[in-house]
Write an enzyme that holds these catalytic residues in place. Structure first.
Site, PDB file in Angstrom:
ATOM      1  N   SER A   1      21.925  36.005  19.368  1.00 21.54           N
ATOM      2  CA  SER A   1      20.907  36.962  19.556  1.00 21.54           C
ATOM      3  C   SER A   1      20.873  37.734  20.695  1.00 21.54           C
ATOM      4  O   SER A   1      22.526  39.049  19.986  1.00 21.54           O
ATOM      5  CB  SER A   1      19.812  36.515  19.931  1.00 21.54           C
ATOM      6  OG  SER A   1      18.471  36.456  19.469  1.00 21.54           O
TER       7      SER A   1
ATOM      8  N   ASP B   1      16.033  35.605   8.636  1.00 22.45           N
ATOM      9  CA  ASP B   1      15.606  36.454   9.640  1.00 22.45           C
ATOM     10  C   ASP B   1      15.703  37.315  10.174  1.00 22.45           C
ATOM     11  O   ASP B   1      16.243  38.429   9.369  1.00 22.45           O
ATOM     12  CB  ASP B   1      16.997  36.080  11.140  1.00 22.45           C
ATOM     13  CG  ASP B   1      17.213  36.223  12.133  1.00 22.45           C
ATOM     14  OD1 ASP B   1      15.988  37.067  12.440  1.00 22.45           O
ATOM     15  OD2 ASP B   1      18.026  36.574  12.583  1.00 22.45           O
TER      16      ASP B   1
ATOM     17  N   HIS C   1      16.937  32.363  12.298  1.00 23.45           N
ATOM     18  CA  HIS C   1      17.699  33.071  13.002  1.00 23.45           C
ATOM     19  C   HIS C   1      18.439  31.889  14.011  1.00 23.45           C
ATOM     20  O   HIS C   1      17.954  30.806  14.702  1.00 23.45           O
ATOM     21  CB  HIS C   1      16.126  33.347  14.164  1.00 23.45           C
ATOM     22  CG  HIS C   1      16.752  34.809  15.326  1.00 23.45           C
ATOM     23  ND1 HIS C   1      17.687  35.511  14.880  1.00 23.45           N
ATOM     24  CD2 HIS C   1      16.423  34.704  16.822  1.00 23.45           C
ATOM     25  CE1 HIS C   1      17.525  36.422  16.436  1.00 23.45           C
ATOM     26  NE2 HIS C   1      16.889  35.632  17.588  1.00 23.45           N
TER      27      HIS C   1
END
Length: 497
Positions: free
Chosen positions: A188, A426, A451
């Site tokens: 991320s 995602d 994710h």
């Protein structure tokens, strides 16, 4: 009966900073908090072993100026796991997690794939906490650090990367490990940092695995509706009737709210713990749940299917709002539902980052997603940030500092050894690198994953597509290490010869 999660998800919604609320708020989703919160609930003892040892490094406050105040220091937390390390004499690799917008303990407990790699390649594991998060707080405490823009002014991605470079360099020197190759890992925002670390400090790290890293979700590179278009696709691909119910529900909420005692009726339908003050609070909250479920729609939870099963599985004759209300029942077993009205805080680290350099233009129009229109408005965004911090966002700085426009041409000319991994379920994959840029800057993605799943601890029951994704990443990393060692051996031979 809809499946109920084994932990209370609703309180975790408060940890997200911009998947929900109004368009005026800086709509940059807090990329990893729910992921790590769920992980810590499932594997709370992950760091309760002697394998992970915590240290603190005396870090420079300001790497880029020579004013007297720039020489101040703070204690930066880092964690080491040396169980598998072959030692400095063997040139064994050092795997570094570039800490993100969470405590480093959460990162270390989640990123079990790094541990698996360390066991294969006799690697040293190093996890470095991001400044202004967790225990790595300049000025000694969060109250002091978050006083105002003057104390927060040292809070940026570039300062964080310089922290990592300085700490790694000093650590390698102290361990006599100067010849050990370093590879960066992150998920991320941490994945963004890992890729930027390789770009900015190629003499420090020989490669980077950037998982679910939306480095292209800036300015006009990615359409602002990219995030919610993927959210919508996740639900529609799962169930057309579920998608239609959600899409129609916003107008039904507005319709009921406009009636006499409308808010009270909505409170009863959704079994809220206290009367609703506005229908917008309810809509924002539901949107947050749908987005969270899509972003983290990974096995074994499969949140989107869970939500759609609740909607589609409601008793025959249940109206639209009754069906949507069933979604709240899968988020916890409480007799009533807390519908939080989230408001941005000037004591939150990610809000500061979103208000300065991490300006991701997330929004959507009237008919391009399953949500009502909520376009990104930079003027409203800026006003919110100025009210919170008395700072004006710099929406062009990230691409000026790290690039983003014409990414294939630019990175193809000067970069190497980066893996960009994504799961196409995602929503942030819409801002990720999904095509190979060169032979050594590669995109690995799965249709099913969401994710950061590839960074999680490998499990016996992992689906084949996830196993295959990790195998590809492992093979590439093995190649980086072999290439480095071959080059090192050649240099050593030349010196000795």
């Amino acid at each position: 009966m809809a499946q109920v999660l084994s932990f209370q998800l609703l309180p975790l919604l408060l940890l997200l900073t911009a998947i929900c609320v109004s368009a005026a708020y800086p709509k940059t989703a807090r990329l990893g908090m729910v992921r790590k919160s769920m992980t810590s609930k499932l594997d709370v003892a992950a760091l309760d072993t002697q394998d992970f040892v915590t240290y603190f490094y005396t870090q420079t406050l300001d790497h880029f100026n020579y004013k007297p105040e720039s020489y101040a220091t703070f204690q930066q937390k880092y964690i080491i796991n040396s169980v598998y390390w072959g030692g400095s004499n063997t040139s064994s690799p050092i795997f570094v997690y570039t800490g993100d917008e969470a405590t480093i303990d959460a990162d270390a407990s989640f990123a079990g794939f790094m541990v698996d790699l360390a066991s294969r390649f006799k690697g040293l594991l190093l996890y470095i906490e991001h400044r202004y998060y967790g225990d790595s707080m300049p000025f000694g405490s969060i109250d002091e650090a978050f006083q105002n823009a003057s104390t927060l002014g040292y809070f940026s991605s570039t300062q964080a990367l310089a922290d990592y470079a300085q700490l790694i360099t000093e650590l390698k020197k102290n361990m006599s490990a100067e010849n050990c190759p370093v590879i960066a890992f992150g998920g991320s925002y941490g994945g963004m940092l890992a890729s930027w670390f390789r770009l900015k400090y190629p003499h420090i790290v020989i490669g980077a695995l950037a998982s679910s890293a939306p480095i292209l979700y800036f300015e006009d590179i990615t359409p602002q509706n990219g995030y919610d278009v993927v959210v919508t696709k996740d639900y529609r691909d799962t169930s057309e009737s579920c998608y239609n119910t959600i899409r129609q529900s916003w107008f039904e909420i507005d319709k009921v709210a406009a009636e006499p005692n409308g808010l009270l009726n909505l409170s009863n339908i959704f079994r809220t713990c206290r009367p609703l003050n506005s229908s917008q609070v309810l809509k924002d909250y539901l949107e947050a749940i749908y987005r969270i479920f899509a972003q983290y729609d990974n096995p074994p939870f499969n949140f989107v299917s869970m939500a759609c099963n609740a909607i589609d599985g409601a008793p025959e004759g249940t109206n639209i709002l009754g069906r949507v209300a069933e979604v709240l029942n899968v988020t916890g077993a409480s007799p009533c539902h807390e519908i939080y009205e989230w408001k941005p805080s000037n004591k939150d680290g990610w809000t500061w980052q979103a208000c300065t350099e991490m300006v991701m233009p997330i929004g959507h129009g009237e008919n391009d997603t399953m949500f009502q229109a909520s376009p990104f408005d930079l003027n409203d965004y800026t006003k919110t940030c100025e009210d919170l911090f008395v700072v004006t966002p710099r929406p062009h700085w990230i691409t000026t500092e790290f690039g983003g426009h014409d990414i294939k041409s630019v990175l193809g000319n000067f970069a190497s050894n980066i893996i960009f991994s994504n799961g196409l379920r995602d929503p942030y994959s819409s801002g990720g690198v999904l095509q190979n840029i060169s032979d050594s800057i590669v995109a690995i993605y799965t249709d099913e994953g969401a994710h950061c799943l590839d960074l999680s601890t490998p499990m016996a029951g992992d689906p084949d597509w996830l196993v295959s994704q990790r195998d590809k990443e492992t093979k590439i990393i093995e190649g980086w290490i072999a290439e480095y060692n071959a080059t090192l051996a050649s240099k050593t031979s030349s010196i000795n010869g």
